[in-house]
Design a protein around this motif. Structure first.
Motif, short mmCIF file in Angstrom:
data_model
loop_
_atom_site.label_atom_id
_atom_site.label_comp_id
_atom_site.label_asym_id
_atom_site.label_seq_id
_atom_site.Cartn_x
_atom_site.Cartn_y
_atom_site.Cartn_z
N PRO A 62 -2.63 39.98 22.65
CA PRO A 62 -1.70 39.85 21.52
C PRO A 62 -0.29 39.49 21.96
CG PRO A 62 -3.10 41.78 21.23
CD PRO A 62 -3.38 41.25 22.61
N ARG A 63 0.09 39.87 23.17
CA ARG A 63 1.45 39.59 23.64
C ARG A 63 1.55 38.28 24.41
NH1 ARG A 63 4.13 45.20 25.86
NH2 ARG A 63 4.21 46.31 23.84
N GLY A 64 0.45 37.64 24.72
CA GLY A 64 0.49 36.40 25.47
C GLY A 64 -0.76 36.20 26.30
N THR A 65 -0.59 36.10 27.62
CA THR A 65 -1.73 35.92 28.51
C THR A 65 -1.54 36.80 29.74
OG1 THR A 65 -0.67 34.08 29.68
CG2 THR A 65 -2.10 33.50 27.83
N ARG A 66 -2.64 37.14 30.38
CA ARG A 66 -2.57 37.84 31.66
C ARG A 66 -3.64 37.25 32.56
NH1 ARG A 66 -4.94 43.68 29.62
NH2 ARG A 66 -7.11 43.02 29.30
N LEU A 67 -3.39 37.34 33.85
CA LEU A 67 -4.32 36.80 34.83
C LEU A 67 -5.60 37.63 34.88
CD1 LEU A 67 -1.81 36.06 37.72
CD2 LEU A 67 -3.10 34.34 36.45
N THR A 68 -6.71 36.94 35.01
CA THR A 68 -7.96 37.63 35.31
C THR A 68 -7.97 37.98 36.79
OG1 THR A 68 -9.09 35.58 35.86
CG2 THR A 68 -9.16 36.27 33.54
N GLU A 69 -8.99 38.67 37.23
CA GLU A 69 -9.11 38.97 38.66
C GLU A 69 -9.17 37.69 39.47
OE1 GLU A 69 -11.98 41.47 41.76
OE2 GLU A 69 -12.28 41.65 39.59
N ALA A 70 -9.92 36.70 38.95
CA ALA A 70 -9.99 35.41 39.64
C ALA A 70 -8.62 34.73 39.66
CB ALA A 70 -11.02 34.50 38.96
N GLY A 71 -7.87 34.86 38.54
CA GLY A 71 -6.53 34.28 38.49
C GLY A 71 -5.59 34.93 39.48
N GLU A 72 -5.69 36.26 39.64
CA GLU A 72 -4.87 36.98 40.62
C GLU A 72 -5.15 36.48 42.04
OE1 GLU A 72 -2.50 39.06 40.15
OE2 GLU A 72 -2.75 40.01 38.20
N VAL A 73 -6.41 36.22 42.32
CA VAL A 73 -6.78 35.72 43.65
C VAL A 73 -6.26 34.30 43.85
CG1 VAL A 73 -8.74 35.01 45.10
CG2 VAL A 73 -8.80 37.21 43.88
N PHE A 74 -6.33 33.48 42.81
CA PHE A 74 -5.97 32.08 42.95
C PHE A 74 -4.46 31.85 43.01
CE2 PHE A 74 -5.54 27.72 40.96
CZ PHE A 74 -5.97 27.03 42.10
N LEU A 75 -3.64 32.71 42.36
CA LEU A 75 -2.21 32.45 42.22
C LEU A 75 -1.49 32.27 43.56
CD1 LEU A 75 0.24 32.07 40.44
CD2 LEU A 75 0.52 34.57 40.37
N PRO A 76 -1.59 33.20 44.52
CA PRO A 76 -0.86 32.97 45.78
C PRO A 76 -1.35 31.74 46.52
CG PRO A 76 -2.33 34.87 45.97
CD PRO A 76 -2.31 34.49 44.53
N ARG A 77 -2.65 31.46 46.40
CA ARG A 77 -3.19 30.27 47.07
C ARG A 77 -2.73 29.00 46.37
NH1 ARG A 77 -5.90 34.69 47.75
NH2 ARG A 77 -7.20 35.04 49.59
N ALA A 78 -2.58 29.06 45.05
CA ALA A 78 -2.08 27.91 44.31
C ALA A 78 -0.63 27.62 44.70
CB ALA A 78 -2.18 28.17 42.81
N ARG A 79 0.17 28.67 44.82
CA ARG A 79 1.57 28.47 45.24
C ARG A 79 1.65 27.90 46.65
NH1 ARG A 79 3.49 34.25 42.71
NH2 ARG A 79 4.15 33.47 40.65
N ALA A 80 0.81 28.41 47.54
CA ALA A 80 0.80 27.90 48.92
C ALA A 80 0.36 26.44 48.94
CB ALA A 80 -0.12 28.74 49.79
N LEU A 81 -0.61 26.09 48.09
CA LEU A 81 -1.09 24.71 48.02
C LEU A 81 0.03 23.78 47.56
CD1 LEU A 81 -3.64 22.94 48.32
CD2 LEU A 81 -4.12 23.42 45.91
N LEU A 82 0.79 24.19 46.57
CA LEU A 82 1.89 23.36 46.07
C LEU A 82 3.00 23.23 47.12
CD1 LEU A 82 2.11 24.70 42.41
CD2 LEU A 82 1.21 22.48 43.15
N ARG A 83 3.29 24.34 47.83
CA ARG A 83 4.30 24.27 48.89
C ARG A 83 3.87 23.31 49.98
NH1 ARG A 83 4.72 29.90 48.18
NH2 ARG A 83 3.33 30.23 49.95
N SER A 84 2.61 23.41 50.39
CA SER A 84 2.11 22.54 51.45
C SER A 84 2.17 21.08 51.03
CB SER A 84 0.66 22.92 51.81
OG SER A 84 0.62 24.22 52.36
N ALA A 85 1.82 20.81 49.78
CA ALA A 85 1.86 19.43 49.29
C ALA A 85 3.29 18.90 49.29
CB ALA A 85 1.25 19.35 47.90
N ALA A 86 4.24 19.74 48.86
CA ALA A 86 5.64 19.31 48.83
C ALA A 86 6.17 19.06 50.24
CB ALA A 86 6.49 20.36 48.12
N GLU A 87 5.82 19.95 51.18
CA GLU A 87 6.26 19.77 52.56
C GLU A 87 5.65 18.53 53.17
OE1 GLU A 87 5.24 23.35 54.53
OE2 GLU A 87 6.74 24.58 53.48
N ALA A 88 4.37 18.30 52.91
CA ALA A 88 3.71 17.11 53.45
C ALA A 88 4.38 15.85 52.93
CB ALA A 88 2.23 17.12 53.08
N ALA A 89 4.70 15.82 51.63
CA ALA A 89 5.35 14.65 51.05
C ALA A 89 6.74 14.45 51.65
CB ALA A 89 5.44 14.80 49.54
#
Length: 310
Positions: A62-89
């Motif tokens: 009702p207040r918005g959205t929250r991460l599922t357990e899978a989302g909690e696992v994916f979030l730090p890896r998603a941030r690392a993936l974006l950082r790596s892509a930016a650094e590579a570029a």
């Protein structure tokens, strides 16, 4: 085996970024505003990402959205993936289109011919020279204030690639009215009783430039402690000390009340080019060539941790 999930080879980084923004805002509407996309479109993109990963990433509340357990696992890896892509570029763009290169140089050394040659070879690059304090070379490189340094040994070479460019004889700097001034040369025995200046907290520099201990094992006579070269020159001119200095032509023009006399039977000092170890960008490689061609002198011997010019 890695603990991180391996994303699909076709994983869309744009969708990964959308996921991180929704996770940060905890609300599809606010995330859509931040991303400047329509909320229905954002919802479709997140569903597409969930399909690619085979996991639901958010639960709606009702207040918005929250991460599922899978989302909690994916979030730090998603941030690392974006950082790596930016650094590579960023690194790729820097290698393909180098735009700025700074050459450091320390007291009484000249780098202009090599700097001008590098600028001629790379007319679209910004090539600058920056004067450094006598003891700043290593820190300036590791802190990325400069990309190359022309300086003198001694220099701690860990993490650096160092090449000897040329040698300079060592001289004794004296006041003009000193009894040894005007001699063709002097020996360490001639200055055995003369105090020589010390620098603060640098035993390696003191040992090398004071020749301490002397070849017969005796310590070099202690002189005043100095922090800057100008203070050393003032002490010498005032008759309180003499100093062992590199035989650079510029040394004799520092002050009209000082002179130098060649010092016999001691090894010469070494002028070196230093860069960060492992760097292979075009500007770094080309400046090494420019320095050898425009500043170096052939036939220099190798030293531990240091290569000689070709």
């Amino acid at each position: 085996m890695s603990s991180s999930p391996q994303p699909s080879p076709d994983l869309d980084l744009r969708l990964v970024r959308y996921f991180t923004v929704v996770a940060e805002h905890g609300h599809f509407g606010r995330a859509a505003q931040a991303l400047r996309v329509a909320q229905p479109s954002l919802s479709r993109q997140i569903r597409r990402l969930e399909q690619e990963l085979g996991a639901r990433l958010f639960d709606r509340t009702p207040r918005g959205t929250r991460l599922t357990e899978a989302g909690e696992v994916f979030l730090p890896r998603a941030r690392a993936l974006l950082r790596s892509a930016a650094e590579a570029a960023a690194h790729t763009r820097a290698a393909a289109r180098p735009s700025r290169f700074t050459v450091g140089y320390t007291t009484s050394l000249i780098v202009t011919p090599a700097v001008r040659e590098l600028r001629r070879r790379h007319p679209h690059a910004e090539v600058h020279a920056l004067h450094l304090g006598w003891n700043e070379a290593r820190a300036a490189l590791l802190e990325r204030r400069v990309d190359a340094v022309v300086t003198r040994l001694p220099l701690t070479t860990d993490g650096l690639e160092v090449t000897v460019l040329y040698d300079e004889p060592r001289m004794v700097m004296l006041p003009l009215d000193h009894p040894l001034a005007g001699k063709e040369s002097v020996t360490l025995d001639d200055i055995a009783g003369e105090p020589t200046p010390q620098v603060r907290d640098d035993p390696v520099w003191n040992a090398y430039w004071r020749i301490d201990p002397r070849p017969d094992g005796r310590p070099a006579p202690d002189g005043p402690v100095v922090d800057v070269m100008e203070d050393k020159y003032e002490l010498i001119a005032d008759g309180q000390a003499v100093a062992i200095v590199p035989g650079s032509p510029r040394v004799n023009t520092i002050r009209p009340d000082l002179t130098t006399v060649p010092l016999e039977d001691v090894d010469p000092s070494h002028v070196v080019l230093a860069t960060r170890a492992g760097e292979r960008g075009r500007l770094v490689a080309d400046f090494r060539r420019c320095a050898r061609e425009k500043l170096g002198r052939p036939g220099k011997p190798g030293l531990p941790g240091v290569t000689a010019t070709e």
